[in-house]
Motif scaffolding. Structure first.
Motif, PDB file in Angstrom:
ATOM      1  N   MET A  69      16.418  24.497 -23.200  1.00 52.91           N
ATOM      2  CA  MET A  69      15.116  24.239 -23.778  1.00 52.91           C
ATOM      3  C   MET A  69      14.295  23.441 -22.766  1.00 52.91           C
ATOM      4  SD  MET A  69      16.108  23.057 -27.673  1.00 52.91           S
ATOM      5  CE  MET A  69      14.462  23.115 -28.312  1.00 52.91           C
ATOM      6  N   THR A  70      13.006  23.550 -22.876  1.00 54.07           N
ATOM      7  CA  THR A  70      12.130  22.747 -22.033  1.00 54.07           C
ATOM      8  C   THR A  70      11.885  21.402 -22.704  1.00 54.07           C
ATOM      9  OG1 THR A  70      10.126  23.570 -23.092  1.00 54.07           O
ATOM     10  CG2 THR A  70      10.967  24.832 -21.194  1.00 54.07           C
ATOM     11  N   THR A  71      11.381  20.454 -21.926  1.00 52.07           N
ATOM     12  CA  THR A  71      11.062  19.138 -22.480  1.00 52.07           C
ATOM     13  C   THR A  71      10.044  19.275 -23.606  1.00 52.07           C
ATOM     14  OG1 THR A  71      11.520  18.100 -20.354  1.00 52.07           O
ATOM     15  CG2 THR A  71      10.184  16.838 -21.901  1.00 52.07           C
ATOM     16  N   LYS A  72       9.063  20.135 -23.407  1.00 51.29           N
ATOM     17  CA  LYS A  72       8.032  20.348 -24.433  1.00 51.29           C
ATOM     18  C   LYS A  72       8.652  20.911 -25.714  1.00 51.29           C
ATOM     19  CE  LYS A  72       3.708  22.731 -25.335  1.00 51.29           C
ATOM     20  NZ  LYS A  72       2.688  23.643 -24.830  1.00 51.29           N
ATOM     21  N   ALA A  73       9.546  21.888 -25.582  1.00 51.46           N
ATOM     22  CA  ALA A  73      10.190  22.493 -26.754  1.00 51.46           C
ATOM     23  C   ALA A  73      11.073  21.481 -27.478  1.00 51.46           C
ATOM     24  CB  ALA A  73      11.011  23.709 -26.334  1.00 51.46           C
ATOM     25  N   ILE A  74      11.764  20.627 -26.711  1.00 53.13           N
ATOM     26  CA  ILE A  74      12.596  19.594 -27.325  1.00 53.13           C
ATOM     27  C   ILE A  74      11.732  18.620 -28.106  1.00 53.13           C
ATOM     28  CG2 ILE A  74      14.108  17.620 -26.842  1.00 53.13           C
ATOM     29  CD1 ILE A  74      15.192  19.255 -24.440  1.00 53.13           C
ATOM     30  N   ASN A  75      10.636  18.166 -27.489  1.00 50.66           N
ATOM     31  CA  ASN A  75       9.741  17.226 -28.175  1.00 50.66           C
ATOM     32  C   ASN A  75       9.135  17.835 -29.435  1.00 50.66           C
ATOM     33  OD1 ASN A  75      10.021  14.914 -26.558  1.00 50.66           O
ATOM     34  ND2 ASN A  75       8.647  15.761 -25.025  1.00 50.66           N
ATOM     35  N   GLU A  76       8.748  19.103 -29.387  1.00 51.97           N
ATOM     36  CA  GLU A  76       8.186  19.774 -30.565  1.00 51.97           C
ATOM     37  C   GLU A  76       9.226  19.872 -31.680  1.00 51.97           C
ATOM     38  OE1 GLU A  76       6.682  23.497 -29.137  1.00 51.97           O
ATOM     39  OE2 GLU A  76       4.895  22.560 -28.283  1.00 51.97           O
ATOM     40  N   ALA A  77      10.468  20.182 -31.321  1.00 47.91           N
ATOM     41  CA  ALA A  77      11.532  20.277 -32.326  1.00 47.91           C
ATOM     42  C   ALA A  77      11.785  18.908 -32.954  1.00 47.91           C
ATOM     43  CB  ALA A  77      12.809  20.813 -31.690  1.00 47.91           C
ATOM     44  N   LEU A  78      11.808  17.859 -32.137  1.00 46.47           N
ATOM     45  CA  LEU A  78      12.034  16.515 -32.662  1.00 46.47           C
ATOM     46  C   LEU A  78      10.899  16.076 -33.572  1.00 46.47           C
ATOM     47  CD1 LEU A  78      13.453  14.824 -29.454  1.00 46.47           C
ATOM     48  CD2 LEU A  78      14.729  15.464 -31.506  1.00 46.47           C
ATOM     49  N   LEU A  79       9.663  16.401 -33.205  1.00 49.65           N
ATOM     50  CA  LEU A  79       8.518  16.059 -34.055  1.00 49.65           C
ATOM     51  C   LEU A  79       8.550  16.805 -35.386  1.00 49.65           C
ATOM     52  CD1 LEU A  79       5.619  15.827 -31.457  1.00 49.65           C
ATOM     53  CD2 LEU A  79       6.628  13.963 -32.790  1.00 49.65           C
TER      54      LEU A  79
END
Length: 66
Positions: free
Chosen positions: A1-11
């Motif tokens: 996963m990309t950093t952006k995708a990880i952050n979106e999933a966490l949010l």
């Protein structure tokens, strides 16, 4: 996963784990950096998430019987 995708999933409230060790989670620290923490009983030092960790990250999917 990309950093952006990880952050979106966490949010979105999802749990992001490492594919090869689902007891290790990726979460943001107080400064917004992604870190790897353990959900298990064994002591594990929190560390910064490496690019390899981010590539192995997956969204945890519970496999509950129906």
């Amino acid at each position: 996963m990309t950093t952006k995708a990880i952050n979106e999933a966490l949010l979105a409230g999802r749990v992001v784990v490492l594919k090869d060790d689902p007891l290790l989670c990726i979460v943001p620290d107080l400064w917004g950096e992604l870190v790897v923490v353990s959900r298990g009983q064994e002591p594990f030092d929190t560390r910064l998430a490496t690019p390899a960790d981010k590539r192995q990250a997956v969204i945890y999917e519970s496999k509950l019987p129906q």
